[in-house]
Design a protein around this motif. Structure first.
Motif, PDB file in Angstrom:
ATOM      1  N   VAL A 184     -10.840 -65.349 -24.875  1.00  0.00           N
ATOM      2  CA  VAL A 184     -11.443 -66.604 -25.329  1.00  0.00           C
ATOM      3  C   VAL A 184     -12.688 -66.236 -26.130  1.00  0.00           C
ATOM      4  O   VAL A 184     -13.510 -65.439 -25.654  1.00  0.00           O
ATOM      5  CB  VAL A 184     -11.851 -67.479 -24.119  1.00  0.00           C
ATOM      6  N   ILE A 185     -12.828 -66.801 -27.319  1.00  0.00           N
ATOM      7  CA  ILE A 185     -14.050 -66.545 -28.106  1.00  0.00           C
ATOM      8  C   ILE A 185     -14.947 -67.769 -27.984  1.00  0.00           C
ATOM      9  O   ILE A 185     -14.605 -68.856 -28.461  1.00  0.00           O
ATOM     10  CB  ILE A 185     -13.726 -66.243 -29.589  1.00  0.00           C
ATOM     11  N   GLY A 186     -16.099 -67.586 -27.341  1.00  0.00           N
ATOM     12  CA  GLY A 186     -17.039 -68.686 -27.104  1.00  0.00           C
ATOM     13  C   GLY A 186     -17.112 -69.004 -25.626  1.00  0.00           C
ATOM     14  O   GLY A 186     -16.090 -69.183 -24.962  1.00  0.00           O
ATOM     15  N   GLY A 187     -18.330 -69.059 -25.098  1.00  0.00           N
ATOM     16  CA  GLY A 187     -18.514 -69.266 -23.657  1.00  0.00           C
ATOM     17  C   GLY A 187     -19.107 -70.609 -23.302  1.00  0.00           C
ATOM     18  O   GLY A 187     -19.823 -70.749 -22.312  1.00  0.00           O
ATOM     19  N   GLY A 188     -18.816 -71.648 -24.132  1.00  0.00           N
ATOM     20  CA  GLY A 188     -19.286 -73.008 -23.829  1.00  0.00           C
ATOM     21  C   GLY A 188     -18.287 -73.728 -22.932  1.00  0.00           C
ATOM     22  O   GLY A 188     -17.364 -73.100 -22.392  1.00  0.00           O
ATOM     23  N   PRO A 189     -18.427 -75.055 -22.779  1.00  0.00           N
ATOM     24  CA  PRO A 189     -17.512 -75.812 -21.905  1.00  0.00           C
ATOM     25  C   PRO A 189     -16.040 -75.603 -22.262  1.00  0.00           C
ATOM     26  O   PRO A 189     -15.186 -75.554 -21.374  1.00  0.00           O
ATOM     27  CB  PRO A 189     -17.923 -77.260 -22.131  1.00  0.00           C
ATOM     28  N   GLY A 190     -15.734 -75.469 -23.563  1.00  0.00           N
ATOM     29  CA  GLY A 190     -14.349 -75.187 -23.956  1.00  0.00           C
ATOM     30  C   GLY A 190     -13.953 -73.785 -23.525  1.00  0.00           C
ATOM     31  O   GLY A 190     -12.893 -73.579 -22.923  1.00  0.00           O
ATOM     32  N   GLY A 191     -14.804 -72.822 -23.814  1.00  0.00           N
ATOM     33  CA  GLY A 191     -14.480 -71.420 -23.550  1.00  0.00           C
ATOM     34  C   GLY A 191     -14.499 -71.050 -22.081  1.00  0.00           C
ATOM     35  O   GLY A 191     -13.540 -70.474 -21.549  1.00  0.00           O
ATOM     36  N   TYR A 192     -15.588 -71.404 -21.370  1.00  0.00           N
ATOM     37  CA  TYR A 192     -15.666 -70.923 -19.975  1.00  0.00           C
ATOM     38  C   TYR A 192     -14.649 -71.618 -19.077  1.00  0.00           C
ATOM     39  O   TYR A 192     -14.097 -70.999 -18.168  1.00  0.00           O
ATOM     40  CB  TYR A 192     -17.101 -70.957 -19.415  1.00  0.00           C
ATOM     41  N   ASN A 193     -14.392 -72.895 -19.358  1.00  0.00           N
ATOM     42  CA  ASN A 193     -13.385 -73.581 -18.535  1.00  0.00           C
ATOM     43  C   ASN A 193     -11.984 -73.041 -18.800  1.00  0.00           C
ATOM     44  O   ASN A 193     -11.182 -72.925 -17.876  1.00  0.00           O
ATOM     45  CB  ASN A 193     -13.423 -75.083 -18.797  1.00  0.00           C
ATOM     46  N   CYS A 194     -11.703 -72.687 -20.050  1.00  0.00           N
ATOM     47  CA  CYS A 194     -10.400 -72.118 -20.377  1.00  0.00           C
ATOM     48  C   CYS A 194     -10.253 -70.767 -19.670  1.00  0.00           C
ATOM     49  O   CYS A 194      -9.210 -70.465 -19.077  1.00  0.00           O
ATOM     50  CB  CYS A 194     -10.278 -71.951 -21.892  1.00  0.00           C
ATOM     51  N   ALA A 195     -11.311 -69.950 -19.738  1.00  0.00           N
ATOM     52  CA  ALA A 195     -11.261 -68.619 -19.105  1.00  0.00           C
ATOM     53  C   ALA A 195     -11.014 -68.759 -17.600  1.00  0.00           C
ATOM     54  O   ALA A 195     -10.150 -68.065 -17.027  1.00  0.00           O
ATOM     55  CB  ALA A 195     -12.575 -67.882 -19.368  1.00  0.00           C
ATOM     56  N   ILE A 196     -11.726 -69.673 -16.954  1.00  0.00           N
ATOM     57  CA  ILE A 196     -11.591 -69.832 -15.496  1.00  0.00           C
ATOM     58  C   ILE A 196     -10.190 -70.342 -15.137  1.00  0.00           C
ATOM     59  O   ILE A 196      -9.528 -69.806 -14.252  1.00  0.00           O
ATOM     60  CB  ILE A 196     -12.693 -70.781 -14.950  1.00  0.00           C
ATOM     61  N   ARG A 197      -9.721 -71.345 -15.874  1.00  0.00           N
ATOM     62  CA  ARG A 197      -8.389 -71.904 -15.559  1.00  0.00           C
ATOM     63  C   ARG A 197      -7.302 -70.844 -15.788  1.00  0.00           C
ATOM     64  O   ARG A 197      -6.379 -70.711 -14.975  1.00  0.00           O
ATOM     65  CB  ARG A 197      -8.132 -73.142 -16.431  1.00  0.00           C
ATOM     66  N   ALA A 198      -7.417 -70.094 -16.888  1.00  0.00           N
ATOM     67  CA  ALA A 198      -6.404 -69.054 -17.180  1.00  0.00           C
ATOM     68  C   ALA A 198      -6.401 -67.998 -16.075  1.00  0.00           C
ATOM     69  O   ALA A 198      -5.336 -67.541 -15.640  1.00  0.00           O
ATOM     70  CB  ALA A 198      -6.673 -68.429 -18.542  1.00  0.00           C
ATOM     71  N   ALA A 199      -7.599 -67.632 -15.608  1.00  0.00           N
ATOM     72  CA  ALA A 199      -7.681 -66.636 -14.529  1.00  0.00           C
ATOM     73  C   ALA A 199      -7.072 -67.194 -13.241  1.00  0.00           C
ATOM     74  O   ALA A 199      -6.341 -66.498 -12.527  1.00  0.00           O
ATOM     75  CB  ALA A 199      -9.138 -66.235 -14.303  1.00  0.00           C
ATOM     76  N   GLN A 200      -7.360 -68.475 -12.973  1.00  0.00           N
ATOM     77  CA  GLN A 200      -6.783 -69.102 -11.767  1.00  0.00           C
ATOM     78  C   GLN A 200      -5.266 -69.139 -11.828  1.00  0.00           C
ATOM     79  O   GLN A 200      -4.586 -69.105 -10.805  1.00  0.00           O
ATOM     80  CB  GLN A 200      -7.308 -70.539 -11.616  1.00  0.00           C
ATOM     81  N   LEU A 201      -4.737 -69.191 -13.049  1.00  0.00           N
ATOM     82  CA  LEU A 201      -3.276 -69.229 -13.211  1.00  0.00           C
ATOM     83  C   LEU A 201      -2.668 -67.823 -13.248  1.00  0.00           C
ATOM     84  O   LEU A 201      -1.502 -67.645 -13.592  1.00  0.00           O
ATOM     85  CB  LEU A 201      -2.916 -70.008 -14.488  1.00  0.00           C
ATOM     86  N   GLY A 202      -3.506 -66.840 -12.954  1.00  0.00           N
ATOM     87  CA  GLY A 202      -2.972 -65.483 -12.756  1.00  0.00           C
ATOM     88  C   GLY A 202      -3.033 -64.571 -13.968  1.00  0.00           C
ATOM     89  O   GLY A 202      -2.479 -63.464 -13.940  1.00  0.00           O
TER      90      GLY A 202
END
Ligand code: FAD
Length: 409
Positions: A9-27
């Motif tokens: 994910v490029i960018g660590g704002g609400p779009g980026g950090y939430n995407c990173a966390i959800r993707a990690a939660q999905l394995g």
């Protein structure tokens, strides 16, 4: 450390950090590139969170100074401690950005600190303080957000001519703050400094504040702000700001053209909007073209390049943190083979002034344009018992519903 990930994910704002966390939660294995030292993006660092901290603090100050006596609460010697107010804001930001770093650790997300650049299909280059490094990704999510829209002829120095970022950190209360642009950010930050004692003038190109919101709400809200001491110069544009020894001389013209008037101010806030941020992102290496307003076009979060997605302010839709967050979760689910979905018809918007202006769904103007027959129901706070008890009777609730089905629109 691995240099190959399922998702970068490029960018660590609400779009980026939430995407990173959800993707990690999905394995999935995930890295998130952020050029700032802290995570959280515009929202946590210089946007939603610091502005809300100052809005709350300034509201409490205004209440104590001007409104509590009517409720039988006598306060003596209420005074402003601006450094403490700023310290409270900074601590709030620190705690929340550190909270994201903690969530990254907990979800085993690799945080890459540096400038992220797409370097061809499935390749991301990260340019950091100690050189650049290349990483492989099965999927790339662009969440690079937005930046302040500049105003031609006005150079922002974040000292006396400020963007929202500078307006969140003024060292003293300006005597006269001139706000260019009567949108959400200008009115929220204008409210902060108005409550703390500044004279505030809003210069707006259009003939009213909060463009895009329901016309009746806009008109009433402007009247309420006027009562709070705001001054408005509508249908007008700022064409230049000159720095002099005694302060700023601001050139203001009628929007339609005409004679220039010079207004004096000690701080000018430029808040005419934000634009998508895609600088030096390497979009050309994968053939992605931005549209005429700079947004990355997407269809169900997918860009024109295979395996590359975009969410948040950098793509279409309202520039709001919860819209970015919702898209972030949906795109992670889509990448994981699930059905990620965002309902764009029900994204709420809030202006965190006093009173707050909250809306969701269609405005009356939009319904008229679409030829939809509707009923409008309105209830004034002056007739609401709780509002009366709180001495907070400014404003109303308005509901628009389909004329035939009564479905709330
Ligand atoms: P951003 O939050 O902008 O994050 C993008 C991140 O990407 C940034 O940290 C940036 O440094 C990083 N980046 C960019 N390019 C690169 C690169 N090439 N490499 C590495 N990193 C990169 N919204 C609300 O919903 N409610 C509010 O109350 C609210 N208040 C606001 C108040 C202010 C003063 C401002 C300015 C904005 C406010 N917003 C609010 C809007 C909200 O901040 C944005 O909609 C939200 O931050 C968008 O999230 P995003 O992830 O798309 O982008």
């Amino acid at each position: 450390m691995s240099d190959s990930f399922d998702v970068i994910v490029i960018g660590g704002g609400p779009g980026g950090y939430n995407c990173a966390i959800r993707a990690a939660q999905l394995g999935m294995t995930v890295a998130c590139v952020e050029k700032r030292d802290t995570l959280g993006g515009t929202c946590l660092n210089v946007g939603c969170i610091p502005s809300k901290a100052l809005l709350h603090a300034s509201e409490v100050y205004d209440e104590a100074d001007n409104h509590m006596a009517a409720l039988g609460v006598q306060t003596k010697g209420v005074s402003l401690d601006l450094p403490q107010m700023m310290d409270h804001k900074d601590k709030t930001v620190d705690q929340l950005t550190q909270g994201i770093a903690f969530l990254f650790k907990k979800n085993k997300i690799t945080h890459l600190n540096g400038w992220g650049k797409i370097a061809g299909p499935g390749k991301v280059e990260v340019i950091g303080d100690d050189g650049s490094k290349s990483y492989d990704a099965k999927h790339i999510v662009i969440a690079t957000g937005s930046e302040v829209m500049p105003l031609p002829g006005v150079d922002i120095d974040e000292d006396s001519i400020v963007s929202s970022t500078g307006a969140l950190a003024l060292p003293k209360v300006p005597k006269h703050l001139l706000v260019v642009g009567g949108g959400v950010i200008g009115l929220e930050l204008g409210s902060v400094w108005r409550r703390l004692g500044a004279e505030v003038t809003v210069v707006e190109f259009l003939d009213g504040v909060l463009p895009g919101m329901d016309g009746e709400v806009r008109k009433n809200f402007q009247r309420i702000l006027k009562k709070q001491g705001f001054q408005f110069k509508l249908s007008s544009k700022v064409t230049g700001v000159e720095k002099t020894k005694s302060g700023l001389k601001v050139s203001v013209e009628p929007a339609a053209g005409g004679e220039t008037e010079v207004m004096e101010a000690d701080v000018v806030l430029v808040s005419i909007g934000r634009r998508p941020y895609t600088e030096n992102l390497g979009l050309e290496t994968v053939g992605i073209e931005v549209d005429n307003r700079g947004f990355i076009p997407t269809e169900h979060f997918k860009t024109s390049a295979d395996g590359i997605y975009a969410v948040g302010d950098v793509t279409h839709g309202p520039m709001l943190a919860h819209k970015a967050e919702d898209e972030a979760g949906a795109v992670a689910e889509l990448i994981a083979g699930q059905a990620g979905h965002v309902n764009y018809d029900v994204i709420p918007g809030v202006v965190y002034t006093m009173p707050e202006v909250a809306s969701v769904g269609k405005t009356e103007e939009e319904l008229k344009d679409a030829g939809i027959a509707y009923n409008s129901g309105k209830f004034p706070f002056t007739a609401n018992a709780r509002a009366k008890a709180n001495l907070a009777t400014e404003g109303f609730v308005k509901i628009l519903a389909d004329k035939t089905t009564d479905r709330v629109l």
